[in-house]
Design an enzyme around this catalytic site. Structure first.
Site, PDB file in Angstrom:
ATOM      1  N   ARG A 165     -78.184  93.985 -29.278  1.00 31.37           N
ATOM      2  CA  ARG A 165     -78.640  92.588 -29.404  1.00 31.37           C
ATOM      3  C   ARG A 165     -79.538  92.175 -28.227  1.00 31.37           C
ATOM      4  O   ARG A 165     -79.468  91.041 -27.741  1.00 31.37           O
ATOM      5  CB  ARG A 165     -77.457  91.621 -29.510  1.00 31.37           C
ATOM      6  CG  ARG A 165     -76.625  91.786 -30.723  1.00 31.37           C
ATOM      7  CD  ARG A 165     -77.399  91.565 -32.017  1.00 31.37           C
ATOM      8  NE  ARG A 165     -76.531  91.856 -33.131  1.00 31.37           N
ATOM      9  CZ  ARG A 165     -76.330  93.085 -33.628  1.00 31.37           C
ATOM     10  NH1 ARG A 165     -77.003  94.127 -33.116  1.00 31.37           N
ATOM     11  NH2 ARG A 165     -75.522  93.301 -34.625  1.00 31.37           N
ATOM     12  N   SER A 238     -73.239  85.100 -35.710  1.00 34.29           N
ATOM     13  CA  SER A 238     -72.350  85.350 -34.564  1.00 34.29           C
ATOM     14  C   SER A 238     -72.787  84.531 -33.364  1.00 34.29           C
ATOM     15  O   SER A 238     -73.941  84.614 -32.957  1.00 34.29           O
ATOM     16  CB  SER A 238     -72.394  86.828 -34.165  1.00 34.29           C
ATOM     17  OG  SER A 238     -72.090  87.618 -35.280  1.00 34.29           O
ATOM     18  N   GLU A 334     -74.781  85.146 -28.020  1.00 32.59           N
ATOM     19  CA  GLU A 334     -75.814  86.026 -28.574  1.00 32.59           C
ATOM     20  C   GLU A 334     -77.110  85.243 -28.779  1.00 32.59           C
ATOM     21  O   GLU A 334     -78.205  85.784 -28.726  1.00 32.59           O
ATOM     22  CB  GLU A 334     -75.306  86.572 -29.925  1.00 32.59           C
ATOM     23  CG  GLU A 334     -76.266  87.505 -30.599  1.00 32.59           C
ATOM     24  CD  GLU A 334     -75.817  87.910 -32.000  1.00 32.59           C
ATOM     25  OE1 GLU A 334     -74.761  88.554 -32.121  1.00 32.59           O
ATOM     26  OE2 GLU A 334     -76.536  87.585 -32.961  1.00 32.59           O
TER      27      GLU A 334
HETATM   28  C1  LIG Z   1     -75.644  83.386 -41.371  1.00 32.08           C
HETATM   29  C2  LIG Z   1     -76.299  84.216 -40.279  1.00 32.08           C
HETATM   30  C3  LIG Z   1     -76.062  85.568 -40.206  1.00 32.08           C
HETATM   31  C4  LIG Z   1     -76.671  86.345 -39.207  1.00 32.08           C
HETATM   32  N1  LIG Z   1     -76.422  87.687 -39.182  1.00 32.08           N
HETATM   33  C5  LIG Z   1     -76.993  88.463 -38.244  1.00 32.08           C
HETATM   34  C6  LIG Z   1     -76.745  89.869 -38.216  1.00 32.08           C
HETATM   35  O1  LIG Z   1     -76.037  90.406 -39.047  1.00 32.08           O
HETATM   36  N2  LIG Z   1     -77.340  90.595 -37.244  1.00 32.08           N
HETATM   37  C7  LIG Z   1     -78.166  90.038 -36.321  1.00 32.08           C
HETATM   38  O2  LIG Z   1     -78.671  90.773 -35.467  1.00 32.08           O
HETATM   39  N3  LIG Z   1     -78.425  88.708 -36.328  1.00 32.08           N
HETATM   40  C8  LIG Z   1     -77.865  87.911 -37.262  1.00 32.08           C
HETATM   41  N4  LIG Z   1     -78.118  86.558 -37.283  1.00 32.08           N
HETATM   42  C9  LIG Z   1     -78.977  85.970 -36.253  1.00 32.08           C
HETATM   43  C10 LIG Z   1     -80.445  85.777 -36.718  1.00 32.08           C
HETATM   44  O3  LIG Z   1     -80.551  85.837 -38.112  1.00 32.08           O
HETATM   45  C11 LIG Z   1     -81.371  86.821 -36.110  1.00 32.08           C
HETATM   46  O4  LIG Z   1     -81.295  86.815 -34.714  1.00 32.08           O
HETATM   47  C12 LIG Z   1     -82.828  86.591 -36.525  1.00 32.08           C
HETATM   48  O5  LIG Z   1     -83.613  87.678 -36.144  1.00 32.08           O
HETATM   49  C13 LIG Z   1     -83.410  85.312 -35.939  1.00 32.08           C
HETATM   50  O6  LIG Z   1     -84.626  85.074 -36.579  1.00 32.08           O
HETATM   51  P1  LIG Z   1     -85.326  83.655 -36.514  1.00 32.08           P
HETATM   52  O7  LIG Z   1     -86.690  83.807 -37.088  1.00 32.08           O
HETATM   53  O8  LIG Z   1     -84.476  82.641 -37.126  1.00 32.08           O
HETATM   54  O9  LIG Z   1     -85.438  83.459 -34.940  1.00 32.08           O
HETATM   55  P2  LIG Z   1     -85.244  82.124 -34.096  1.00 32.08           P
HETATM   56  O10 LIG Z   1     -83.830  81.709 -34.144  1.00 32.08           O
HETATM   57  O11 LIG Z   1     -86.262  81.117 -34.478  1.00 32.08           O
HETATM   58  O12 LIG Z   1     -85.571  82.672 -32.630  1.00 32.08           O
HETATM   59  C14 LIG Z   1     -84.733  83.610 -32.021  1.00 32.08           C
HETATM   60  C15 LIG Z   1     -85.391  84.088 -30.735  1.00 32.08           C
HETATM   61  O13 LIG Z   1     -86.567  84.817 -31.030  1.00 32.08           O
HETATM   62  C16 LIG Z   1     -87.697  84.197 -30.416  1.00 32.08           C
HETATM   63  N5  LIG Z   1     -88.814  84.338 -31.352  1.00 32.08           N
HETATM   64  C17 LIG Z   1     -88.816  83.979 -32.665  1.00 32.08           C
HETATM   65  N6  LIG Z   1     -89.997  84.337 -33.225  1.00 32.08           N
HETATM   66  C18 LIG Z   1     -90.735  84.914 -32.252  1.00 32.08           C
HETATM   67  C19 LIG Z   1     -92.060  85.474 -32.206  1.00 32.08           C
HETATM   68  N7  LIG Z   1     -92.843  85.527 -33.273  1.00 32.08           N
HETATM   69  N8  LIG Z   1     -92.496  85.956 -31.009  1.00 32.08           N
HETATM   70  C20 LIG Z   1     -91.709  85.929 -29.904  1.00 32.08           C
HETATM   71  N9  LIG Z   1     -90.470  85.415 -29.903  1.00 32.08           N
HETATM   72  C21 LIG Z   1     -89.983  84.920 -31.063  1.00 32.08           C
HETATM   73  C22 LIG Z   1     -87.301  82.772 -30.155  1.00 32.08           C
HETATM   74  O14 LIG Z   1     -88.032  82.194 -29.084  1.00 32.08           O
HETATM   75  C23 LIG Z   1     -85.822  82.954 -29.810  1.00 32.08           C
HETATM   76  O15 LIG Z   1     -85.676  83.404 -28.487  1.00 32.08           O
HETATM   77  C24 LIG Z   1     -77.527  85.746 -38.261  1.00 32.08           C
HETATM   78  C25 LIG Z   1     -77.779  84.360 -38.348  1.00 32.08           C
HETATM   79  C26 LIG Z   1     -77.190  83.602 -39.351  1.00 32.08           C
HETATM   80  C27 LIG Z   1     -77.494  82.142 -39.449  1.00 32.08           C
END
Ligand SMILES: Cc1cc2nc3c(=O)[nH]c(=O)nc-3n(C[C@H](O)[C@H](O)[C@H](O)COP(=O)(O)OP(=O)(O)OC[C@H]3O[C@@H](n4cnc5c(N)ncnc54)[C@H](O)[C@@H]3O)c2cc1C
Length: 338
Positions: A165, A238, A334
């Site tokens: 992570r 998580s 996380e």
């Molecule tokens: C129901 C649920 C289940 C989940 N299950 C998992 C799982 O099984 N495994 C797992 O690893 N994660 C899981 N996650 C967490 C999440 O889905 C991941 O971390 C996902 O990759 C976040 O994507 P996002 O676009 O929403 O990022 P955001 O939440 O918008 O951003 C997350 C981080 O990435 C940065 N960021 C976003 N886009 C960019 C970009 N283009 N360039 C640079 N930085 C960027 C942001 O600044 C921030 O630091 C889960 C979340 C939920 C709600």
């Protein structure tokens, strides 16, 4: 392209927290993004945040700065002379939709990572992982815009410094780059990743072959049964990472807690399920006003409606304190706390 002012972020974070951004923009091209970075608003802003689908952030209050959500789309199969199909995907694409599109095009390899919310651009940031697979195992390179110089940079597997992570984008490169596209490497000779107990057991119990589609369906069904859908109940998956330690440390804990589950890692370390630790401290299903711990998955904090980021953080701190005093382990969040 200009920033909009005072934008509501409630539908742009999966906790559904009512917060606002002083400035917000969703550029669709590199040129628009470069214009925004050169603008007076961006230069004078106290802070900025790159936001994808908002599924891994916790907003504590209104964001007094610039929020940029890259709406960069596209999926392209590149020339792939080696053992892997190289697929370049725009950072703004929805991760799960992309997994489905690739499956439909007979390009499997990401089925274990199905249904993870969020965008493709955010996936490398925390090296998303689930059901025995992490994105680093399907990763070729990514292209990112350096915010300070406006230059494009390529990060290969080594440069990303992937870990559990984590990646360089949560470390020394945090806040310095905007990921524009990710190039995935999908094996031309597909091999099932089915060692994870949930996948293995479901295949056996249902008498199914370990095909990409069957694994995809098992993962989707397992996730739907265990995790709350953010559209129905605000959450960010998580909240904490699973603690990782040496075998010696895990053995010491097991002396006091013989039923403590543990998972041996390839590098010899041991991972403990944070959900089990939280559950042992009696937090599963606990509510503090509108903030709570999910009743089926103790690792997931939920917003029952109207919770604030501060309330969720306060519950998270209560959990950390209790787990620490009982097990001597400090759980690490996380997600990104803003
Ligand atoms: C129901 C649920 C289940 C989940 N299950 C998992 C799982 O099984 N495994 C797992 O690893 N994660 C899981 N996650 C967490 C999440 O889905 C991941 O971390 C996902 O990759 C976040 O994507 P996002 O676009 O929403 O990022 P955001 O939440 O918008 O951003 C997350 C981080 O990435 C940065 N960021 C976003 N886009 C960019 C970009 N283009 N360039 C640079 N930085 C960027 C942001 O600044 C921030 O630091 C889960 C979340 C939920 C709600």
């Amino acid at each position: 392209m200009e920033f909009s002012s005072d934008v509501n972020l409630q539908t742009l974070n999966t906790f559904g927290l009512a917060c606002r951004a002083r400035w917000f923009a969703a550029p669709t091209t590199l040129e628009q993004l470069q214009d925004l970075l050169k603008s007076a608003i961006f230069k004078q802003a106290a802070r900025f945040l790159i936001l994808g689908g908002g599924s891994n952030v916790l907003f504590l209050k209104d964001f007094d700065g610039c929020v940029i959500t890259p709406h960069l789309y596209g999926l392209r199969l590149l020339e792939s002379p080696g053992d892997e199909w190289l697929v370049e995907v725009g950072a703004g694409e929805n991760w799960h939709s992309m997994v489905c599109t690739l499956m439909e095009q007979n390009l499997p390899g990401l089925e274990n990572l199905a249904l993870i919310p969020g965008t493709v651009g955010a996936a490398p940031v925390q090296n998303i992982g689930a059901y025995g697979l992490e994105i680093q195992e399907r990763f070729a390179w990514l292209d990112a815009l350096e915010i300070q110089t406006g230059k494009m940079c390529r990060f290969d597997l080594e440069a990303c410094e992937f870990g559990y992570r984590s990646s360089v984008f949560k470390g020394v490169a945090a806040g310095r780059f905007i990921i524009m596209s990710v190039t995935l490497a999908l094996p031309k000779t597909w091999k099932a990743v089915s060692h994870y107990a949930d996948v293995d057991n479901a295949l056996r119990q249902q008498g199914l072959s370990a095909s990409p589609q069957n694994i995809f369906e098992i993962v989707v069904a397992a996730r739907r049964s265990k995790l709350p859908d953010p559209r129905l109940m605000g959450n960010a998956g998580s909240f904490f990472k699973n603690p990782v330690m040496t075998q010696l440390q895990a053995d010491a804990l097991k002396t006091d807690y013989p039923s403590l589950p543990s998972y041996q890692q390839a590098d010899g370390t041991v991972k403990l399920p944070a959900a089990w630790l939280i559950e042992q401290c009696g937090f599963k299903g606990v509510r503090r006003g509108a903030a709570g711990v999910h009743d089926r998955q103790a690792l997931v904090l939920v917003n029952y409606g109207g919770a604030t980021g501060e309330q969720l953080l306060s519950l998270a701190k209560e959990i950390q304190t209790e787990v620490h005093s009982r097990f001597g382990l400090m759980l690490e969040p996380e997600l990104l706390i803003v």
